[in-house]
Every structure is written in C-alpha cells, then in structure tokens.
Design a protein around this motif. Structure first.
Motif, PDB file in Angstrom:
ATOM      1  N   THR A  53       0.440  -1.067  -0.068  1.00 22.09           N
ATOM      2  CA  THR A  53       0.233  -0.379   0.125  1.00 22.09           C
ATOM      3  C   THR A  53       0.789   1.336  -0.373  1.00 22.09           C
ATOM      4  O   THR A  53       0.760   2.334  -0.567  1.00 22.09           O
ATOM      5  N   VAL A  54       1.600   1.059   0.870  1.00 25.03           N
ATOM      6  CA  VAL A  54       2.426   2.596   0.897  1.00 25.03           C
ATOM      7  C   VAL A  54       3.157   2.804  -0.587  1.00 25.03           C
ATOM      8  O   VAL A  54       2.987   3.812  -1.082  1.00 25.03           O
ATOM      9  N   LEU A  55       4.006   1.371  -0.837  1.00 26.15           N
ATOM     10  CA  LEU A  55       4.936   1.833  -2.798  1.00 26.15           C
ATOM     11  C   LEU A  55       3.636   2.124  -3.367  1.00 26.15           C
ATOM     12  O   LEU A  55       3.421   3.348  -4.039  1.00 26.15           O
ATOM     13  N   GLN A  56       2.450   2.099  -3.183  1.00 29.12           N
ATOM     14  CA  GLN A  56       1.628   1.573  -4.216  1.00 29.12           C
ATOM     15  C   GLN A  56       1.101   3.467  -4.037  1.00 29.12           C
ATOM     16  O   GLN A  56       1.250   4.751  -5.692  1.00 29.12           O
ATOM     17  N   LEU A  57       0.474   3.868  -2.634  1.00 31.82           N
ATOM     18  CA  LEU A  57       0.473   5.003  -2.744  1.00 31.82           C
ATOM     19  C   LEU A  57       1.682   6.150  -3.075  1.00 31.82           C
ATOM     20  O   LEU A  57       1.477   7.447  -3.441  1.00 31.82           O
ATOM     21  N   CYS A  58       3.211   6.487  -2.669  1.00 39.44           N
ATOM     22  CA  CYS A  58       3.739   6.789  -3.317  1.00 39.44           C
ATOM     23  C   CYS A  58       3.525   6.982  -4.450  1.00 39.44           C
ATOM     24  O   CYS A  58       4.341   8.180  -5.732  1.00 39.44           O
ATOM     25  N   ARG A  59       4.261   5.827  -5.227  1.00 36.63           N
ATOM     26  CA  ARG A  59       3.618   5.819  -7.135  1.00 36.63           C
ATOM     27  C   ARG A  59       2.743   6.653  -7.341  1.00 36.63           C
ATOM     28  O   ARG A  59       2.282   7.412  -8.319  1.00 36.63           O
TER      29      ARG A  59
END
Length: 181
Positions: A53-59
């Motif tokens: 979730t963190v990676l997806q939000l960053c992207r």
C-alpha cells in the motif's frame, strides 16, 4: 491569502531525498487502475498500511512529477516513475512509520475542507461525473486542469464560482479581535 489558491505539494522522504507529490485526480485514477480505490485504502488505519500500500501510494503521488506527464496523459500508469520495484529497493522498514504519516498527510491535504460544525450542507447525489461536468462543462475549465487538480482545489474553485455567480451565498467574513487591549 494568495498562497491559499496556489497549488500545494506534499513532501515524501524516500532514501534521503525529498519527493514533492500531489494526490490529484490523476493520482487517484492511478490507484484505482493499478491497485485499489483510495476509499478502500482508507478503510485501514494508516499505521497498519502494508508495504505494498505504501509503495502504491508513493507511485500514485508521483503522477504529479513533470517526468510522468506523458505516461499519465496516456493512462500508462505502469510507466510512472519511480517504478514500484525501484521504490521497493529504496524504502527501508525503518522508513515506513514516517512515510505512512507523510502519505496520510498528503492525502488529507488533497481532500476538500470539511464543513464547519453547525454549517451542515444538505447531502445530495453528487459524484465524480457531476464534479467533472460542473468544472469542465459549466465552468469551462480545461480537462487537463481538472485531472491535475486535487479534490480540495476543485471544490474550492467550484464554491468560488457558485458564489461569484450568485448561485451560492458567500460565507460571512469573521474578523478576529485581540482581547488583550
């Protein structure tokens, strides 16, 4: 103040770098198309967001970067930089608590201002299609501007439009007085 109507960016700290992001409608569409809608993400307390979730939000937040303009305009969200794999290599486990806080702050700052207490607005069926129609078709704002704006910016501009056209009563100005005199 003029800075209130200027575009606002949020900062994410990743691998010692500051990444300026915005959760525009493009970012929200990126989330929907490549992961899951933001409202689904927000059902989980941000402290419990997993690394995916963190990676997806960053992207998704990176959709606002100039180098991603072409990929975003063509809706090729898999080509948004930094890529998920690159972010996965850069983000360490000890970075997650601060990054989660920065992400939720950025998301909240992109949302419309809540109604002041006691000034409840009547709830009407108003969805993204209505919002786009008002912004693009009625107000004659460019489609690109719509997608590059946050929900907060769009709601603010629509409110101002309704006030200046007399379709909504303007909020009363409240003057603060210093009681120390």
């Amino acid at each position: 103040m003029l800075r209130d109507i200027d575009r606002h960016y949020s900062v994410l700290h990743i691998a010692g770098r500051e990444l300026q992001v915005r959760f525009s409608l493009n970012a929200l569409l990126c989330l929907e198309m490549t992961y899951k809608p933001l409202d689904e993400i927000l059902k989980t307390d941000y402290i419990k967001w997993d690394i995916d979730t963190v990676l997806q939000l960053c992207r998704a937040g990176s959709c606002s970067l100039p180098e991603n303009r072409k990929a975003v305009e063509h809706r090729d969200f898999d080509f948004v930089k930094p890529a998920l794999a690159d972010l996965g290599e850069l983000i360490k486990a000890e970075d997650l608590p601060l990054l989660r806080l920065e992400l939720i702050t950025a998301v909240v700052q992109s949302m419309p201002e809540p109604c002041p207490q006691g000034a409840e607005k009547p709830v009407k069926a108003f969805h993204e299609g209505h919002q786009r129609a008002m912004y693009v078709d009625v107000m004659h704002r460019p489609e690109r501007e719509f997608w590059n704006s946050t929900n907060r910016e769009i709601a603010g501009r629509i409110d101002c439009y309704l006030e200046v056209t007399g379709k909504k009563e303007a909020a009363e100005a409240v003057q603060e007085f210093d009681d120390d005199d």
